[in-house]
Design a protein around this motif. Structure first.
Motif, PDB file in Angstrom:
ATOM      1  N   ILE A  17       0.844  -1.203   0.000  1.00 51.29           N
ATOM      2  CA  ILE A  17       0.000   0.000   0.000  1.00 51.29           C
ATOM      3  C   ILE A  17       0.874   1.245   0.000  1.00 51.29           C
ATOM      4  CG2 ILE A  17      -1.637   1.331   1.425  1.00 51.29           C
ATOM      5  CD1 ILE A  17      -2.954  -1.369   2.100  1.00 51.29           C
ATOM      6  N   LEU A  38       0.968   4.244  -2.714  1.00 50.02           N
ATOM      7  CA  LEU A  38       0.834   5.653  -2.303  1.00 50.02           C
ATOM      8  C   LEU A  38       1.911   6.501  -2.958  1.00 50.02           C
ATOM      9  CD1 LEU A  38       0.285   5.714   1.579  1.00 50.02           C
ATOM     10  CD2 LEU A  38      -1.354   6.301  -0.200  1.00 50.02           C
ATOM     11  N   ILE A  68       1.353   6.836  -6.789  1.00 48.27           N
ATOM     12  CA  ILE A  68       0.255   7.761  -7.124  1.00 48.27           C
ATOM     13  C   ILE A  68       0.675   9.198  -6.841  1.00 48.27           C
ATOM     14  CG2 ILE A  68      -2.102   8.461  -6.496  1.00 48.27           C
ATOM     15  CD1 ILE A  68      -2.673   5.458  -5.908  1.00 48.27           C
ATOM     16  N   LEU A 117       0.716  13.963   2.885  1.00 47.12           N
ATOM     17  CA  LEU A 117      -0.228  13.207   2.047  1.00 47.12           C
ATOM     18  C   LEU A 117      -1.508  13.055   2.852  1.00 47.12           C
ATOM     19  CD1 LEU A 117       1.414  10.058   0.385  1.00 47.12           C
ATOM     20  CD2 LEU A 117       0.494  12.076  -0.721  1.00 47.12           C
ATOM     21  N   ASN A 118      -2.623  13.425   2.268  1.00 50.99           N
ATOM     22  CA  ASN A 118      -3.906  13.283   2.959  1.00 50.99           C
ATOM     23  C   ASN A 118      -4.610  12.020   2.495  1.00 50.99           C
ATOM     24  OD1 ASN A 118      -3.804  15.749   4.507  1.00 50.99           O
ATOM     25  ND2 ASN A 118      -4.036  16.828   2.547  1.00 50.99           N
ATOM     26  N   ARG A 132     -14.516   0.908   4.086  1.00 50.70           N
ATOM     27  CA  ARG A 132     -13.479   0.084   3.455  1.00 50.70           C
ATOM     28  C   ARG A 132     -12.508   0.932   2.626  1.00 50.70           C
ATOM     29  NH1 ARG A 132     -14.768  -5.165   0.435  1.00 50.70           N
ATOM     30  NH2 ARG A 132     -12.516  -5.173   0.611  1.00 50.70           N
ATOM     31  N   ILE A 177      -9.521   2.994   1.117  1.00 53.94           N
ATOM     32  CA  ILE A 177      -8.072   3.233   1.232  1.00 53.94           C
ATOM     33  C   ILE A 177      -7.792   4.200   0.082  1.00 53.94           C
ATOM     34  CG2 ILE A 177      -5.755   2.219   1.332  1.00 53.94           C
ATOM     35  CD1 ILE A 177      -7.018  -0.512   1.820  1.00 53.94           C
ATOM     36  N   GLU A 178      -7.871   5.489   0.382  1.00 51.08           N
ATOM     37  CA  GLU A 178      -7.818   6.507  -0.681  1.00 51.08           C
ATOM     38  C   GLU A 178      -6.807   7.581  -0.371  1.00 51.08           C
ATOM     39  OE1 GLU A 178     -12.632   6.115  -1.521  1.00 51.08           O
ATOM     40  OE2 GLU A 178     -11.807   8.023  -0.801  1.00 51.08           O
ATOM     41  N   ILE A 179      -6.244   8.107  -1.425  1.00 46.92           N
ATOM     42  CA  ILE A 179      -5.385   9.281  -1.280  1.00 46.92           C
ATOM     43  C   ILE A 179      -6.183  10.459  -1.831  1.00 46.92           C
ATOM     44  CG2 ILE A 179      -4.148   8.484  -3.367  1.00 46.92           C
ATOM     45  CD1 ILE A 179      -1.714   9.997  -2.359  1.00 46.92           C
ATOM     46  N   THR A 180      -6.407  11.458  -0.995  1.00 49.14           N
ATOM     47  CA  THR A 180      -7.277  12.559  -1.424  1.00 49.14           C
ATOM     48  C   THR A 180      -6.482  13.732  -1.996  1.00 49.14           C
ATOM     49  OG1 THR A 180      -7.307  13.358   0.849  1.00 49.14           O
ATOM     50  CG2 THR A 180      -9.165  12.013   0.148  1.00 49.14           C
ATOM     51  N   SER A 181      -5.338  14.026  -1.406  1.00 46.50           N
ATOM     52  CA  SER A 181      -4.536  15.142  -1.919  1.00 46.50           C
ATOM     53  C   SER A 181      -3.130  15.080  -1.335  1.00 46.50           C
ATOM     54  CB  SER A 181      -5.185  16.485  -1.558  1.00 46.50           C
ATOM     55  OG  SER A 181      -5.180  16.660  -0.158  1.00 46.50           O
ATOM     56  N   GLU A 186      -1.596  22.730  -2.528  1.00 45.84           N
ATOM     57  CA  GLU A 186      -2.274  21.436  -2.372  1.00 45.84           C
ATOM     58  C   GLU A 186      -2.706  20.914  -3.740  1.00 45.84           C
ATOM     59  OE1 GLU A 186      -5.293  21.300   0.605  1.00 45.84           O
ATOM     60  OE2 GLU A 186      -5.725  19.167   0.251  1.00 45.84           O
ATOM     61  N   ILE A 187      -2.398  19.646  -4.002  1.00 47.72           N
ATOM     62  CA  ILE A 187      -2.787  19.035  -5.268  1.00 47.72           C
ATOM     63  C   ILE A 187      -3.866  17.991  -4.979  1.00 47.72           C
ATOM     64  CG2 ILE A 187      -2.001  17.597  -7.199  1.00 47.72           C
ATOM     65  CD1 ILE A 187       0.778  18.899  -6.782  1.00 47.72           C
ATOM     66  N   ASN A 188      -5.006  18.190  -5.607  1.00 46.59           N
ATOM     67  CA  ASN A 188      -6.125  17.276  -5.408  1.00 46.59           C
ATOM     68  C   ASN A 188      -5.869  15.961  -6.159  1.00 46.59           C
ATOM     69  OD1 ASN A 188      -8.713  16.591  -4.476  1.00 46.59           O
ATOM     70  ND2 ASN A 188      -9.580  17.139  -6.461  1.00 46.59           N
ATOM     71  N   ILE A 189      -6.116  14.830  -5.532  1.00 44.05           N
ATOM     72  CA  ILE A 189      -5.839  13.542  -6.195  1.00 44.05           C
ATOM     73  C   ILE A 189      -7.096  12.659  -6.263  1.00 44.05           C
ATOM     74  CG2 ILE A 189      -4.443  11.450  -6.169  1.00 44.05           C
ATOM     75  CD1 ILE A 189      -2.240  13.038  -4.790  1.00 44.05           C
ATOM     76  N   GLN A 190      -7.699  12.347  -5.124  1.00 40.07           N
ATOM     77  CA  GLN A 190      -8.919  11.525  -5.059  1.00 40.07           C
ATOM     78  C   GLN A 190      -8.771  10.192  -5.803  1.00 40.07           C
ATOM     79  OE1 GLN A 190     -11.187  12.579  -3.072  1.00 40.07           O
ATOM     80  NE2 GLN A 190     -10.738  14.753  -2.936  1.00 40.07           N
ATOM     81  N   LYS A 191      -7.886   9.361  -5.343  1.00 42.19           N
ATOM     82  CA  LYS A 191      -7.684   8.055  -5.999  1.00 42.19           C
ATOM     83  C   LYS A 191      -7.701   6.932  -4.997  1.00 42.19           C
ATOM     84  CE  LYS A 191      -5.428   7.956 -10.388  1.00 42.19           C
ATOM     85  NZ  LYS A 191      -4.295   7.495 -11.150  1.00 42.19           N
ATOM     86  N   LYS A 192      -8.235   5.787  -5.426  1.00 46.23           N
ATOM     87  CA  LYS A 192      -8.158   4.592  -4.595  1.00 46.23           C
ATOM     88  C   LYS A 192      -6.736   4.049  -4.670  1.00 46.23           C
ATOM     89  CE  LYS A 192     -12.864   2.898  -5.152  1.00 46.23           C
ATOM     90  NZ  LYS A 192     -13.697   1.844  -5.700  1.00 46.23           N
ATOM     91  N   VAL A 193      -6.200   3.696  -3.524  1.00 45.91           N
ATOM     92  CA  VAL A 193      -4.815   3.233  -3.505  1.00 45.91           C
ATOM     93  C   VAL A 193      -4.695   1.851  -4.160  1.00 45.91           C
ATOM     94  CG1 VAL A 193      -2.868   2.666  -1.995  1.00 45.91           C
ATOM     95  CG2 VAL A 193      -4.299   4.645  -1.497  1.00 45.91           C
TER      96      VAL A 193
END
Lengths: 119, 222
Positions: free
Chosen positions: A6, A10, A13, A30-31, A104, A106-110, B2-9
């Motif tokens: 994971i 991260l 991405i 990393l958020n 559930r 597991i996301e990276i938002t920004s 801040e860079i917006n990403i919004q991705k599933k890992v």
């Protein structure tokens, strides 16, 4: 136990998301959004992340994790609630068809970059 | 900045899983992902299941383990097509990811199969998180484990489509409450079908075989 994989995702991405025209980018934070039912141990993830980000733009970056509660919806009686333990049985109709709405992730938002140095 | 990403890992794995699903649909094969803790009896269940299903149902198995081909060797005796994945070459991964499955499925050849079973690596945590493009997920628990395992590992029992309680022939010798463990499974997943049997003595095996045959028929028409 799969936190290294994971952490690697991260990093991939995050690096792919940094605009190419930024010279020597440095990621400060990393958020993330991680569901309570996702099989991710925060301490292990942070540990793995620190190891693999050495000598990358993410070295010393902080992981800011927003823990997402487990919320469910009963398709039988249309009630919704937050699950705080491992019990998913519908407390309203006892025998409901319960679907998970959140928990559930597991996301990276920004990501947050340090300001570029102006010379 | 801040860079917006919004991705599933796990998006990369989910994409691979979708590719697998399309491949398995094209091959008209039903895929069962079998998961459990180590030592619950998955391989023994499969040995007995394959012996009963074949040759009417043509079965292939992908076996995942960190090391050894022991399970694959046991399963090959049934006459099924079997291939082993060892994850020690990938760092000893604790689960099978979607990209590993497609390679093995192609190597095995699915065109003459009705049912492909993936015996996942023994672990009640990580495999639950990784979609491999399967049609159904089975979780196995044996009566030598604790009754509270479904409550301790809720995700595994939530994502399962069917549960097996194995080794019931040992119940007379244990302080294991079979009713309690099934109740606990239903607390986590109220409508989960549960089959209680002994792969060793084959007591109670038939309802499980019927469930599996119906699932294969529903997808493949075979």
């Amino acid at each position: 136990m799969h936190e290294m994989g994971i952490a690697q995702q991260l990093v991939q991405i995050a690096i792919d998301s940094i605009p190419r025209d930024i010279e020597n980018p440095k990621v400060e934070k990393l958020n993330l959004r991680i569901g309570r039912l996702a099989s991710v141990v925060e301490h292990s993830l942070t540990f793995c992340f620190e190891i693999i980000t050495k000598d990358t733009p993410l070295e010393n970056a902080r992981l800011d994790i927003d823990v997402v509660p487990v919320t469910v919806h009963c398709k039988s009686c249309d009630n919704g609630w937050e699950v705080t333990g491992p019990v998913f049985k519908c407390p309203f109709c006892e025998d409901g068809d319960v679907e998970m709405l959140t928990g559930r992730e597991i996301e990276i938002t920004s990501l947050e970059l340090a300001d570029e140095l102006k010379i | 900045m801040e860079i917006n990403i919004q991705k599933k890992v796990l998006e990369a794995n989910d994409t691979e899983a979708d590719i697998n699903r399309t491949f398995f649909k094209d091959q008209n094969v039903f895929v069962l992902n079998m998961m459990s803790s180590p030592g619950s009896g998955k391989t023994q269940i499969l040995c007995k299941t394959l012996a009963k299903l074949m040759p009417h149902v043509r079965v292939g198995v992908i076996v995942g383990d960190i090391c050894t081909t022991n399970d694959a060797d046991r399963l090959k005796v049934t006459g099924a097509k079997v291939t082993q994945i060892n994850t020690d070459q990938f760092g000893g991964d604790c689960h099978l990811a979607a990209n590993l499955i497609i390679e093995s499925a192609k190597q095995l050849g699915c065109e003459d199969l009705d049912l492909l079973i993936v015996e996942n690596i023994g672990n009640l945590v990580c495999p639950a998180e990784f979609d491999i493009g399967e049609d159904a997920r089975a979780v196995v628990l044996s009566v030598t484990e604790g009754e509270d395992k479904p409550l301790k590992y809720p995700l595994m029992f939530r994502v399962a489509d069917v549960a097996i309680l194995n080794k019931i022939d040992l119940l007379p010798y244990l302080d294991f409450d079979a009713k309690l463990v099934v109740d606990n499974m239903k607390q986590v997943h109220p409508h989960l079908p549960v089959f209680e049997f002994s792969a060793k003595t084959e007591e109670g095996l038939e309802p499980w075989l019927d469930w599996l045959k119906i699932k294969v028929f529903e997808k493949t028409g075979k």
